[in-house]
Design a protein around this motif. Structure first.
Motif, PDB file in Angstrom:
ATOM      1  N   GLN A 223       0.816  -1.211   0.000  1.00 20.80           N
ATOM      2  CA  GLN A 223       0.000   0.000   0.000  1.00 20.80           C
ATOM      3  C   GLN A 223       0.854   1.267   0.000  1.00 20.80           C
ATOM      4  O   GLN A 223       0.484   2.265  -0.612  1.00 20.80           O
TER       5      GLN A 223
ATOM      6  N   GLY B 139     -16.187   3.293   9.271  1.00 18.94           N
ATOM      7  CA  GLY B 139     -15.812   4.582   8.689  1.00 18.94           C
ATOM      8  C   GLY B 139     -15.389   4.365   7.249  1.00 18.94           C
ATOM      9  O   GLY B 139     -16.226   4.250   6.357  1.00 18.94           O
ATOM     10  N   SER B 140     -14.076   4.246   7.057  1.00 19.86           N
ATOM     11  CA  SER B 140     -13.582   3.971   5.704  1.00 19.86           C
ATOM     12  C   SER B 140     -14.131   2.651   5.184  1.00 19.86           C
ATOM     13  O   SER B 140     -14.444   2.512   4.010  1.00 19.86           O
ATOM     14  N   ILE B 164     -23.152   7.889  12.868  1.00 17.93           N
ATOM     15  CA  ILE B 164     -22.360   8.927  13.544  1.00 17.93           C
ATOM     16  C   ILE B 164     -21.739   9.869  12.504  1.00 17.93           C
ATOM     17  O   ILE B 164     -21.642   9.520  11.333  1.00 17.93           O
ATOM     18  N   THR B 166     -23.043  12.498  11.426  1.00 15.99           N
ATOM     19  CA  THR B 166     -24.047  12.875  10.448  1.00 15.99           C
ATOM     20  C   THR B 166     -24.234  14.390  10.435  1.00 15.99           C
ATOM     21  O   THR B 166     -24.889  14.962  11.308  1.00 15.99           O
ATOM     22  N   THR B 167     -23.659  15.003   9.424  1.00 20.37           N
ATOM     23  CA  THR B 167     -23.722  16.451   9.291  1.00 20.37           C
ATOM     24  C   THR B 167     -25.166  16.892   9.156  1.00 20.37           C
ATOM     25  O   THR B 167     -25.919  16.321   8.356  1.00 20.37           O
ATOM     26  N   GLY B 368     -16.289  12.766   3.318  1.00 21.81           N
ATOM     27  CA  GLY B 368     -16.458  12.375   1.916  1.00 21.81           C
ATOM     28  C   GLY B 368     -15.465  11.322   1.456  1.00 21.81           C
ATOM     29  O   GLY B 368     -15.321  11.078   0.268  1.00 21.81           O
ATOM     30  N   THR B 370     -11.569   9.485   3.064  1.00 32.00           N
ATOM     31  CA  THR B 370     -10.265  10.012   3.460  1.00 32.00           C
ATOM     32  C   THR B 370      -9.286  10.002   2.291  1.00 32.00           C
ATOM     33  O   THR B 370      -9.488   9.318   1.283  1.00 32.00           O
ATOM     34  N   GLU B 372      -6.480   8.574   2.113  1.00 29.50           N
ATOM     35  CA  GLU B 372      -5.943   7.242   1.821  1.00 29.50           C
ATOM     36  C   GLU B 372      -6.922   6.427   0.978  1.00 29.50           C
ATOM     37  O   GLU B 372      -6.508   5.680   0.083  1.00 29.50           O
TER      38      GLU B 372
END
Ligand SMILES: Cc1cc2nc3c(=O)[nH]c(=O)nc-3n(C[C@H](O)[C@H](O)[C@H](O)COP(=O)(O)OP(=O)(O)OC[C@H]3O[C@@H](n4cnc5c(N)ncnc54)[C@H](O)[C@@H]3O)c2cc1C
Lengths: 341, 385
Positions: A223, B139-140, B164, B166-167, B368, B370, B372
């Motif tokens: 990676q 998350g990701s 979580i 949540t804008t 939106g 990350t 990575e």
């Protein structure tokens, strides 16, 4: 890209790909030059009425991208620009190769029939039949054989960048309305070549990462390597997009802002791109024999040629600061103008 | 090998007049007593009244069908509107998400009654939306969401779980929730997910604000406790949630807000340094200008591809990644350039904008998707994964 331009780009790409071995010939590939003449490339930007191909900068950008991608040793960019500027000045272009001098110290004498001075860092100066130079208010054509001295020099990629001295030499001149045009067009040409060389370095790096194995797998599966190459890819995309937008602007009219921005953005891409390309290739890429340097040495040279970071940052910064709160209005108006035509 | 596609785009005729119309509107309608720093990152600044005025003007849902309250203008006109609103620092946070992704998702996957019920309200700037994707442990790795929706014998759904970050959930009317509708299958992690379109007055749904690092309240936790909803609330097809959410993410990532969040600070810098700053400041401004111009060309190119119905998934990831790097680098650059006499506790428009962005910009490469994750998408585009 239009179909016609795509064909032009593909044809040029094949021609240059076949000629890559000529990079090992020091200096100048005369056979390839002859082939580009048969394709009408050196006069691509001259009007058809002047024996040119009547192409525009979108076409030139596509061809010069391929030239940069393969890094073949011919003064095609310089000849294209010289042909355009000669036509603008109403001068007849010698058969060529014709190179371009943007670093000029000297002046016209005797009502513009003689030139005294130096042309510095002239690309392929020793191979050029003639050199087009711009002095304040004038476009000047000089014959190489009229130079009193010619000093051989090279950029980092062994491309000839010669100094020529003229002493009361015969000159043909015409009016140049815009004295900065030659340096802008050279910058634009280098943008296209840089884009091509960046793309080549990216392709080589990705291919290498897919084939070189360590720890039992291709290094491209790590990676850390993927993330570096992704960032490299994004930089290449930025340079290519900036270049194409600047070419399009040059096709349409005054592109001085876009060219300054594109050259600076291309220059900025070179730093990360070249260091990542070498990091991924590691030791093998650091050899004389290996092909990677054909891209990276050119990139390091072209970052300076056609205006370095400082030069264009200064031009852009001064322009933007002078306009202050008009920044956004100016930025958008440039692209909106297209929808007015 | 694939190279990326960034063809230059020609804006359609009529854009200069439209741009002038937007600027005249903003000159008139931008809230007056508006602190300068609110112009930074303005697409998260909530102002329901302002959103409603944009709705009245036909500037929400510009390119949706008139059948559902849209205005059938071109996608590139919408792009121009978005960039003008962002450049002016207009408070567009209330309707931004609904306009950008929620209503388009409903129009693409929703039932006729979902479209009729919700889309016109969103277009009027009366219904605001939020994104129910992330969870405490997802998350990701979004496919690992654990919020569950179970189908009851009468066809309704029972939802349990938690979202979580949540804008705008605390001010929204609608949320699209990604939930598991069949048990996770390690061999096909993307299977068994579905999307649900919920209204906030659903019993069993509870919102709890989270205070961010600067003390602001914009994102939230949402709890679903035996939340029973009609069969009708399923959005699109059961089990197709992953495909749908990926399409939604494409819209979420591809707009000009992904490089313009810090632009207000650049405008402040130009104002503060004046027409002839020192050489080092001038050159830094030159470099920033080259970046902005290039990012705008790239962003326009992506907009052009979307307008032609293409899916520039990798190109959008590139623009978001470069855009985030740029909008994150700007605040520390400006801080470094700022003259010694400037202190961060000073009360000026310039300093307050700088202070806010220094602290909020780290989030730009998280929300939106990350950095990575985006680079993983780009690497896949290069054939490395
Ligand atoms: C201001 C803000 C607003 C948001 N609004 C919303 C919203 O409205 N709705 C919503 O659903 N979500 C929202 N989010 C959540 C956002 O989508 C997530 O923060 C994001 O997807 C990352 O998830 P995480 O925070 O759990 O980090 P993690 O996924 O835990 O990541 C932590 C770190 O590990 C890295 N990492 C994770 N996986 C990998 C991998 N495979 N390879 C390499 N690195 C990896 C990440 O890049 C990151 O650096 C918001 C976030 C912020 C900051």
């Amino acid at each position: 890209m239009s179909e016609q331009r795509q064909i032009l780009a593909d044809t040029a790409d094949r021609l240059f790909a076949d000629a890559v071995t000529s990079r090992r010939i020091e200096g100048f590939d005369a056979k390839l030059w002859q082939q580009t003449i048969e394709m009408g490339l050196p006069l691509l930007l001259a009007p058809e009425a002047d024996g040119g191909a009547g192409g525009d900068w979108d076409d030139a950008g596509a061809v010069l991208h391929a030239l940069g991608h393969h890094g073949v040793p011919i003064p095609l960019a310089e000849n294209m620009i010289a042909a355009q500027l000669a036509a603008d000045a109403g001068l007849e272009l010698p058969s060529g190769p014709v190179s371009l001098a943007t670093r000029v110290e000297g002046a016209l004498q005797q009502a513009g029939t003689r030139f005294d001075g130096k042309l510095l860092g002239v690309p392929w100066g020793r191979h050029a039949d003639a050199i087009l130079a711009v002095v304040p208010g004038h476009t000047v054509l000089l014959r190489r054989t009229d130079a009193t001295s010619l000093r051989h020099a090279h950029n980092l990629a062994d491309e000839p960048r010669d100094d020529l001295i003229f002493d009361n030499a015969p000159a043909v001149c015409g009016p140049a309305s815009d004295g900065t045009q030659a340096s802008h067009l050279l910058a634009l040409a280098r943008c296209a070549q840089i884009s091509g060389a960046l793309e080549a370095a990216l392709h080589k790096s990705v291919e290498y990462a897919q084939t070189r194995k360590q720890f039992g797998r291709a290094i491209g599966q790590f990676q850390a390597v993927q993330q570096q190459l992704a960032q490299f890819g994004a930089e290449v995309a930025a340079a290519m997009c900036a270049t194409r937008a600047a070419c399009r602007a040059a096709t349409r009219g005054d592109a001085s802002f876009q060219i300054a921005a594109a050259k600076l953005r291309c220059n900025l891409a070179i730093g990360f791109a070249t260091s990542t390309a070498h990091q991924v290739h590691a030791a093998i890429g650091f050899t004389r024999e290996f092909d990677l340097r054909q891209s990276t040495q050119r990139l390091w040279s072209w970052r300076t040629e056609g205006g370095n970071d400082r030069a264009w940052a200064d031009v852009l910064g001064a322009r933007v600061c002078a306009r202050g709160d008009q920044f956004w209005a100016d930025l958008t108006a440039r692209d909106d103008a297209v929808s007015l035509t | 090998m694939q190279t990326f596609h960034f063809d230059p785009v020609d804006l359609p005729p009529g854009i200069p007049a439209f741009r002038a119309e937007i600027r005249a509107f903003l000159a008139r309608e931008m809230p007056r007593d508006y602190p300068a720093e609110q112009k930074a990152n303005c697409w998260t600044v909530y102002d329901a009244d302002f959103s409603r005025r944009l709705g009245e003007r036909g500037w929400i849902g510009m390119h949706w069908s008139k059948t559902y309250g849209g205005h059938e203008r071109s996608a590139l006109e919408r792009y121009v509107l978005m960039e003008e609103l962002l450049a002016a620092g207009a408070p567009v946070g209330a309707h931004w998400i609904g306009d950008r992704q929620t209503a388009p998702a409903i129009l693409r996957y929703g039932s006729e009654s979902q479209k009729q019920r919700h889309v016109p309200r969103i277009a009027r700037g009366e219904a605001f939306c939020c994104i129910g994707m992330s969870e405490p442990n997802a998350g990701s790795d979004l496919a690992s969401v654990r919020t569950r929706a179970e189908r009851l014998p009468d066809g309704r759904w029972k939802i349990n779980g938690q979202k979580i970050w949540t804008t705008l959930a605390h001010r929204s009317h609608l949320i699209i929730v990604l939930a598991r509708t069949s048990p996770a299958d390690e061999k096909n992690r993307h299977a068994g997910l579905s999307q649900f379109l919920l209204e906030f007055d659903t019993p069993g749904l509870r919102v709890q604000p989270i205070v961010d690092l600067v003390g602001a309240k914009h994102f939230n936790e949402i709890f679903f406790e035996d939340c029973i909803v009609d069969a009708e609330c399923l959005l699109g097809t059961e089990g197709q949630g992953w495909k749908q959410v990926t399409a939604e993410l494409s819209l979420e990532r591809s707009g000009p807000e992904r490089y313009l969040s810090s632009i207000a600070l650049f405008f402040e810098l130009l104002r503060v340094v004046g027409p002839s700053p020192s050489e080092s400041v001038r050159q830094a401004i030159g470099r920033v200008t080259a970046e902005i111009w290039t990012l705008r060309q790239m962003s326009l190119s992506v907009a052009g591809q979307l307008a032609r119905g293409e899916d520039p998934y990798v190109e959008a990831a590139i623009v978001k990644d470069l855009g985030n790097v740029f909008e994150q680098a700007l605040p520390p650059l400006v801080q470094a350039l700022a003259d010694d006499g400037i202190h961060l506790e000073q009360d000026s428009d310039f300093v307050r904008t700088l202070a806010l962005l220094l602290q909020t910009s780290p989030s730009f490469s998280l929300r939106g998707g990350t950095r990575e994750i985006l680079r993983g998408i780009i690497a896949r585009g290069l054939g490395l994964r």
